[in-house]
Design a protein around this motif. Structure first.
Motif, PDB file in Angstrom:
ATOM      1  N   SER A  46       0.933  -1.210  -0.087  1.00  0.00           N
ATOM      2  CA  SER A  46       0.066  -0.245  -0.181  1.00  0.00           C
ATOM      3  C   SER A  46       1.016   1.282  -0.100  1.00  0.00           C
ATOM      4  N   LYS A  47       0.814   2.093  -0.849  1.00  0.00           N
ATOM      5  CA  LYS A  47       1.435   3.312  -1.161  1.00  0.00           C
ATOM      6  C   LYS A  47       1.261   4.406   0.185  1.00  0.00           C
ATOM      7  N   GLU A  48      -0.025   4.335   0.485  1.00  0.00           N
ATOM      8  CA  GLU A  48      -0.688   5.180   1.782  1.00  0.00           C
ATOM      9  C   GLU A  48       0.083   4.723   2.991  1.00  0.00           C
ATOM     10  N   VAL A  49       0.014   3.430   3.023  1.00  0.00           N
ATOM     11  CA  VAL A  49       0.591   2.926   4.326  1.00  0.00           C
ATOM     12  C   VAL A  49       2.097   3.064   4.320  1.00  0.00           C
ATOM     13  N   ALA A  50       2.774   2.874   3.078  1.00  0.00           N
ATOM     14  CA  ALA A  50       4.184   3.124   3.036  1.00  0.00           C
ATOM     15  C   ALA A  50       4.720   4.487   3.574  1.00  0.00           C
ATOM     16  N   ALA A  51       3.723   5.229   2.758  1.00  0.00           N
ATOM     17  CA  ALA A  51       4.004   6.921   2.966  1.00  0.00           C
ATOM     18  C   ALA A  51       3.910   7.079   4.504  1.00  0.00           C
ATOM     19  N   ASP A  52       2.872   6.742   5.222  1.00  0.00           N
ATOM     20  CA  ASP A  52       2.600   7.079   6.714  1.00  0.00           C
ATOM     21  C   ASP A  52       3.699   6.545   7.634  1.00  0.00           C
ATOM     22  N   ILE A  53       4.069   5.094   7.044  1.00  0.00           N
ATOM     23  CA  ILE A  53       4.973   4.779   8.115  1.00  0.00           C
ATOM     24  C   ILE A  53       6.646   5.322   7.895  1.00  0.00           C
ATOM     25  N   VAL A  54       6.849   5.666   6.716  1.00  0.00           N
ATOM     26  CA  VAL A  54       8.175   6.145   6.427  1.00  0.00           C
ATOM     27  C   VAL A  54       8.042   7.492   7.093  1.00  0.00           C
ATOM     28  N   GLN A  55       6.878   8.372   6.977  1.00  0.00           N
ATOM     29  CA  GLN A  55       7.076   9.670   7.762  1.00  0.00           C
ATOM     30  C   GLN A  55       6.918   9.401   9.228  1.00  0.00           C
ATOM     31  N   ASP A  56       6.314   8.554   9.715  1.00  0.00           N
ATOM     32  CA  ASP A  56       6.269   8.275  11.510  1.00  0.00           C
ATOM     33  C   ASP A  56       7.583   7.733  11.703  1.00  0.00           C
ATOM     34  N   ALA A  57       8.607   7.217  11.021  1.00  0.00           N
ATOM     35  CA  ALA A  57       9.646   6.562  11.232  1.00  0.00           C
ATOM     36  C   ALA A  57      10.683   7.790  11.364  1.00  0.00           C
ATOM     37  N   PHE A  58      10.614   8.761  10.394  1.00  0.00           N
ATOM     38  CA  PHE A  58      11.496   9.812  10.261  1.00  0.00           C
ATOM     39  C   PHE A  58      11.230  10.958  11.344  1.00  0.00           C
ATOM     40  N   ILE A  59      10.076  11.025  11.636  1.00  0.00           N
ATOM     41  CA  ILE A  59       9.326  11.693  12.955  1.00  0.00           C
ATOM     42  C   ILE A  59       9.969  11.250  14.065  1.00  0.00           C
ATOM     43  N   GLU A  60      10.029   9.883  14.399  1.00  0.00           N
ATOM     44  CA  GLU A  60      10.544   9.300  15.629  1.00  0.00           C
ATOM     45  C   GLU A  60      12.096   9.354  15.524  1.00  0.00           C
ATOM     46  N   VAL A  61      12.632   9.396  14.349  1.00  0.00           N
ATOM     47  CA  VAL A  61      14.138   9.717  14.528  1.00  0.00           C
ATOM     48  C   VAL A  61      14.598  10.972  14.911  1.00  0.00           C
ATOM     49  N   TRP A  62      13.728  11.589  14.482  1.00  0.00           N
ATOM     50  CA  TRP A  62      13.921  13.395  14.919  1.00  0.00           C
ATOM     51  C   TRP A  62      13.528  13.653  16.269  1.00  0.00           C
ATOM     52  N   LEU A  63      12.784  12.720  16.888  1.00  0.00           N
ATOM     53  CA  LEU A  63      12.320  13.024  18.381  1.00  0.00           C
ATOM     54  C   LEU A  63      13.245  12.427  19.128  1.00  0.00           C
ATOM     55  N   ARG A  64      13.856  11.160  18.671  1.00  0.00           N
ATOM     56  CA  ARG A  64      14.936  10.333  19.405  1.00  0.00           C
ATOM     57  C   ARG A  64      16.579  10.743  19.004  1.00  0.00           C
ATOM     58  N   ARG A  65      16.432  11.977  18.180  1.00  0.00           N
ATOM     59  CA  ARG A  65      17.971  12.144  17.835  1.00  0.00           C
ATOM     60  C   ARG A  65      18.953  12.069  18.697  1.00  0.00           C
ATOM     61  N   HIS A  66      18.898  12.311  20.058  1.00  0.00           N
ATOM     62  CA  HIS A  66      19.858  12.183  21.035  1.00  0.00           C
ATOM     63  C   HIS A  66      20.444  11.234  20.981  1.00  0.00           C
ATOM     64  N   LEU A  67      19.975   9.884  20.536  1.00  0.00           N
ATOM     65  CA  LEU A  67      20.487   8.681  20.454  1.00  0.00           C
ATOM     66  C   LEU A  67      21.154   8.329  19.329  1.00  0.00           C
ATOM     67  N   LEU A  68      21.091   9.307  18.241  1.00  0.00           N
ATOM     68  CA  LEU A  68      21.969   9.102  17.056  1.00  0.00           C
ATOM     69  C   LEU A  68      23.623   9.245  17.263  1.00  0.00           C
ATOM     70  N   ALA A  69      24.093   9.637  18.402  1.00  0.00           N
ATOM     71  CA  ALA A  69      25.401   9.786  18.604  1.00  0.00           C
ATOM     72  C   ALA A  69      25.873   8.210  18.792  1.00  0.00           C
ATOM     73  N   GLU A  70      25.063   7.546  19.331  1.00  0.00           N
ATOM     74  CA  GLU A  70      25.408   6.250  19.642  1.00  0.00           C
ATOM     75  C   GLU A  70      25.293   4.963  18.508  1.00  0.00           C
ATOM     76  N   VAL A  71      24.682   5.679  17.390  1.00  0.00           N
ATOM     77  CA  VAL A  71      24.243   4.788  16.339  1.00  0.00           C
ATOM     78  C   VAL A  71      25.374   4.444  15.439  1.00  0.00           C
ATOM     79  N   LYS A  72      25.587   3.120  15.214  1.00  0.00           N
ATOM     80  CA  LYS A  72      26.766   2.744  14.204  1.00  0.00           C
ATOM     81  C   LYS A  72      26.305   2.715  12.704  1.00  0.00           C
TER      82      LYS A  72
END
Length: 194
Positions: A46-72
């Protein structure tokens, strides 16, 4: 494209995103967006589901950006977030289908309810009383969902609540109606066993 971000520049971008740099985040977004969307589309079809999930994933990355320093591996981090969101969506859909099956079964039972003396007015009276006993928000959600045939997402938008809240109201209303009709099964109304 993913290939356009080298490991060194990715680490530099991640450090900048941790600091709140939106331009660096945008570069990561454009570097992974298409690949991640293709991955989720293959899972969801589903294009709609894929778009929603990708958007939500990037929002979560932004909200959890403090964890990115440890990400390999940012790609692994991002794809795990998206995969988990996809699994949650599948669980939500399965739960919604289960609730809809329960409602259909209740609808069948309600259609089979016959007053002992074939007095339909009594049946409708009990049904109206049961619905009136629901808390106002549950009653409104029930009416929109089952009588107006609105989708949970549309109800959530209309009432400015989450879809999870809508589902909870539907589930609680369903449970109450079942108990209410069961209470009357020995008195005036007989529930057909189904």
């Amino acid at each position: 494209m993913v290939a356009s971000i080298s490991t060194n520049s990715e680490q530099t971008l991640l450090k900048e995103v941790v600091k709140g740099n939106t331009i660096a985040f945008e570069q990561l977004f454009y570097g992974y967006h298409q690949h991640l969307t293709s991955f989720i589309y293959k899972l969801s079809l589903s294009k709609e589901v894929a778009a929603d999930i990708v958007q939500d994933a990037f929002i979560e990355v932004w909200l959890r950006r403090h964890l990115l320093a440890e990400v390999k591996s940012f790609k692994s981090f991002l794809f795990v977030i998206a995969k988990n969101k996809m699994l949650n969506e599948l669980r939500k859909l399965a739960n919604e289908k289960s609730i809809n099956r329960q409602w259909a079964a209740l609808g069948d039972k309600l259609c089979q309810i016959k007053p002992v003396d074939d007095d339909l007015e009594e049946y409708y009276y009990v049904l109206e009383r049961a619905i009136e006993c629901l808390p106002p928000q549950q009653r409104k959600v029930l009416e929109l969902s089952k009588f107006s045939q609105m989708k949970h997402r549309d109800i959530a938008l209309l009432l400015n609540v989450s879809e999870a809240t809508v589902k909870t109201h539907v589930k609680l209303a369903f449970r109450f109606l079942r108990r209410y009709f069961h209470q009357f099964s020995g008195d005036r109304i007989i529930l057909a066993q189904g």
